[in-house]
Design an enzyme around this catalytic site. Structure first.
Site, PDB file in Angstrom:
ATOM      1  N   GLN A  85       0.845  -1.189   0.000  1.00  0.00           N
ATOM      2  CA  GLN A  85       0.000   0.000   0.000  1.00  0.00           C
ATOM      3  C   GLN A  85       0.888   1.249   0.000  1.00  0.00           C
ATOM      4  OE1 GLN A  85      -3.556  -0.593   2.920  1.00  0.00           O
ATOM      5  NE2 GLN A  85      -1.931  -2.005   3.556  1.00  0.00           N
TER       6      GLN A  85
ATOM      7  N   HIS B 237      -1.459   1.634  -4.254  1.00  0.00           N
ATOM      8  CA  HIS B 237      -1.896   3.033  -4.100  1.00  0.00           C
ATOM      9  C   HIS B 237      -1.015   4.021  -4.850  1.00  0.00           C
ATOM     10  CE1 HIS B 237      -4.021   1.722  -0.133  1.00  0.00           C
ATOM     11  NE2 HIS B 237      -4.644   1.309  -1.207  1.00  0.00           N
TER      12      HIS B 237
ATOM     13  N   GLY C  15       3.023  -4.188   8.942  1.00  0.00           N
ATOM     14  CA  GLY C  15       2.988  -2.723   9.026  1.00  0.00           C
ATOM     15  C   GLY C  15       1.754  -2.082   8.440  1.00  0.00           C
ATOM     16  N   THR C  16       0.590  -2.762   8.519  1.00  0.00           N
ATOM     17  CA  THR C  16      -0.634  -2.124   8.044  1.00  0.00           C
ATOM     18  C   THR C  16      -1.752  -2.308   9.059  1.00  0.00           C
ATOM     19  OG1 THR C  16      -2.357  -2.086   6.331  1.00  0.00           O
ATOM     20  CG2 THR C  16      -1.184  -4.180   6.632  1.00  0.00           C
TER      21      THR C  16
ATOM     22  N   VAL D  94       3.626   4.036  -1.089  1.00  0.00           N
ATOM     23  CA  VAL D  94       3.964   4.708  -2.355  1.00  0.00           C
ATOM     24  C   VAL D  94       5.468   4.981  -2.429  1.00  0.00           C
ATOM     25  CG1 VAL D  94       1.654   5.664  -2.641  1.00  0.00           C
ATOM     26  CG2 VAL D  94       3.372   6.993  -1.357  1.00  0.00           C
ATOM     27  N   ASP D  95       6.184   4.605  -1.342  1.00  0.00           N
ATOM     28  CA  ASP D  95       7.644   4.776  -1.403  1.00  0.00           C
ATOM     29  C   ASP D  95       8.248   3.630  -2.218  1.00  0.00           C
ATOM     30  OD1 ASP D  95       7.547   3.561   1.927  1.00  0.00           O
ATOM     31  OD2 ASP D  95       8.502   2.466   0.279  1.00  0.00           O
TER      32      ASP D  95
HETATM   33  N1  APR Z   1       6.940  -1.946  12.214  1.00  0.00           N
HETATM   34  C1  APR Z   1       5.795  -2.619  11.925  1.00  0.00           C
HETATM   35  N2  APR Z   1       4.554  -2.073  12.039  1.00  0.00           N
HETATM   36  C2  APR Z   1       4.495  -0.794  12.458  1.00  0.00           C
HETATM   37  C3  APR Z   1       5.636  -0.032  12.789  1.00  0.00           C
HETATM   38  C4  APR Z   1       6.900  -0.666  12.642  1.00  0.00           C
HETATM   39  N3  APR Z   1       8.048  -0.010  12.925  1.00  0.00           N
HETATM   40  N4  APR Z   1       5.223   1.211  13.182  1.00  0.00           N
HETATM   41  C5  APR Z   1       3.869   1.221  13.075  1.00  0.00           C
HETATM   42  N5  APR Z   1       3.430   0.009  12.661  1.00  0.00           N
HETATM   43  C6  APR Z   1       2.060  -0.407  12.362  1.00  0.00           C
HETATM   44  C7  APR Z   1       0.967   0.248  13.170  1.00  0.00           C
HETATM   45  O1  APR Z   1       0.733  -0.500  14.365  1.00  0.00           O
HETATM   46  C8  APR Z   1      -0.227   0.157  12.201  1.00  0.00           C
HETATM   47  O2  APR Z   1      -0.880  -1.090  12.342  1.00  0.00           O
HETATM   48  O3  APR Z   1       1.819  -0.027  11.020  1.00  0.00           O
HETATM   49  C9  APR Z   1       0.434   0.210  10.828  1.00  0.00           C
HETATM   50  C10 APR Z   1       0.276   1.563  10.158  1.00  0.00           C
HETATM   51  O4  APR Z   1      -1.089   1.729   9.849  1.00  0.00           O
HETATM   52  P1  APR Z   1      -1.533   2.986   8.962  1.00  0.00           P
HETATM   53  O5  APR Z   1      -0.839   4.222   9.458  1.00  0.00           O
HETATM   54  O6  APR Z   1      -3.024   2.951   8.882  1.00  0.00           O
HETATM   55  O7  APR Z   1      -0.910   2.684   7.519  1.00  0.00           O
HETATM   56  P2  APR Z   1      -1.527   1.764   6.385  1.00  0.00           P
HETATM   57  O8  APR Z   1      -2.230   0.578   6.961  1.00  0.00           O
HETATM   58  O9  APR Z   1      -0.452   1.506   5.407  1.00  0.00           O
HETATM   59  O10 APR Z   1      -2.623   2.746   5.687  1.00  0.00           O
HETATM   60  C11 APR Z   1      -3.277   2.205   4.530  1.00  0.00           C
HETATM   61  O11 APR Z   1      -4.290   4.363   4.186  1.00  0.00           O
HETATM   62  O12 APR Z   1      -4.170   6.646   4.065  1.00  0.00           O
HETATM   63  C12 APR Z   1      -4.177   5.500   3.319  1.00  0.00           C
HETATM   64  O13 APR Z   1      -3.250   5.282   1.207  1.00  0.00           O
HETATM   65  C13 APR Z   1      -2.905   5.357   2.539  1.00  0.00           C
HETATM   66  O14 APR Z   1      -1.767   3.320   1.942  1.00  0.00           O
HETATM   67  C14 APR Z   1      -2.333   4.031   3.036  1.00  0.00           C
HETATM   68  C15 APR Z   1      -3.549   3.322   3.580  1.00  0.00           C
END
Ligand code: APR
Length: 229
Positions: free
Chosen positions: A87, A105, A171-172, A89-90
């Site tokens: 997900q 994305h 990490g999501t 974009v980097d």
């Molecule tokens: N290592 C692993 N997981 C981590 C770390 C880390 N160092 N730091 C944070 N996390 C986890 C958090 O606990 C969380 O579950 O990464 C997740 C980040 O969640 P979001 O900030 O919601 O990111 P993401 O799930 O990628 O968002 C999905 O939302 O805004 C849109 O398009 C955007 O692609 C993005 C999408």
């Protein structure tokens, strides 16, 4: 024949490289109103603000490096047939050496024509400004899937997940669909490893949580996977 391993990654994958996540404490969506910087309406209303938001993130991307988590995922290719569905974009998975990366994305280092979406250009510097035009003379926009826009790579991502012998979710927060729905496409009995200190809920059997950050989590995952080889 190597087993097929699919990685579904999100912003947490790049957190240890210094890039902000979206929904954690101090995340991007705490600083910016997503509807002002990441939607077609925002682009119509104030393209300069949208370009500034992505320029700041692209500038930072040129200054950071892949972390141990990215490098560990790339190393998995020695033992597994790996697809990364991200997900993010980097381009840190690619820079770490992963050879098959599908961006759901979009990609921060690319720009797209606003008159012909087939025209996509790789940017070799961080600034994309008003007046930067495609070869057909129309304004270039970030090659990003904004909220409200179609995630055109989902069918391809579903096929990848359906073929996985192992799924790694890293990490999501699994808060955004359709990307989050991909976990439901694994074949019955497929082991799912979830690497995330925040422990996002995955309602599937065979889920193994690694409540660690990406760098340490991938290292522990590798130990576990060696038992499946
Ligand atoms: N290592 C692993 N997981 C981590 C770390 C880390 N160092 N730091 C944070 N996390 C986890 C958090 O606990 C969380 O579950 O990464 C997740 C980040 O969640 P979001 O900030 O919601 O990111 P993401 O799930 O990628 O968002 C999905 O939302 O805004 C849109 O398009 C955007 O692609 C993005 C999408």
């Amino acid at each position: 024949m190597k087993k097929k391993l699919t990685v579904l990654s999100g912003a947490g994958m790049s957190q240890e490289s210094g890039l902000k996540t979206f929904r954690d404490m101090g995340g991007l969506w705490e600083q910016y109103d997503v509807t002002e910087v990441a939607s077609p309406e925002a682009w119509e209303r104030d393209p300069a603000l949208v370009l500034r938001f992505y320029n700041q993130r692209r500038k930072q991307l040129f200054e950071v490096e892949p972390n141990a988590g990215h490098l560990g995922i790339a190393r998995l290719e020695q033992w597994f047939d790996v697809d990364v569905v991200t997900q993010n974009v980097d381009n840190l998975h690619e820079r770490a050496g992963s050879s098959r990366v599908l961006h759901l994305h979009g990609e921060l280092i690319k720009a797209r024509s606003t008159i012909d979406p087939v025209l996509v250009y790789e940017l070799d510097h961080w600034a994309l400004d008003l007046g930067d035009l495609c070869e057909k003379g129309s304004q270039l926009r970030p090659h990003i899937v904004w909220f409200g826009e179609a995630v055109t790579e989902i069918p391809k991502a579903v096929r990848i997940v359906e073929q996985a012998d192992i799924l790694v979710v890293i990490g999501t927060s699994l808060a955004v669909y359709p990307a989050a729905g991909l976990v439901n496409y694994v074949q019955k009995g497929t082991p799912i490893f979830v690497i995330d200190p925040g422990k996002p809920a995955v309602h599937q059997p065979n889920v193994f949580y690694v409540e660690e950050k990406a760098g340490k989590g991938v290292e522990l995952l590798l130990e576990e996977l060696k038992k499946l080889m």
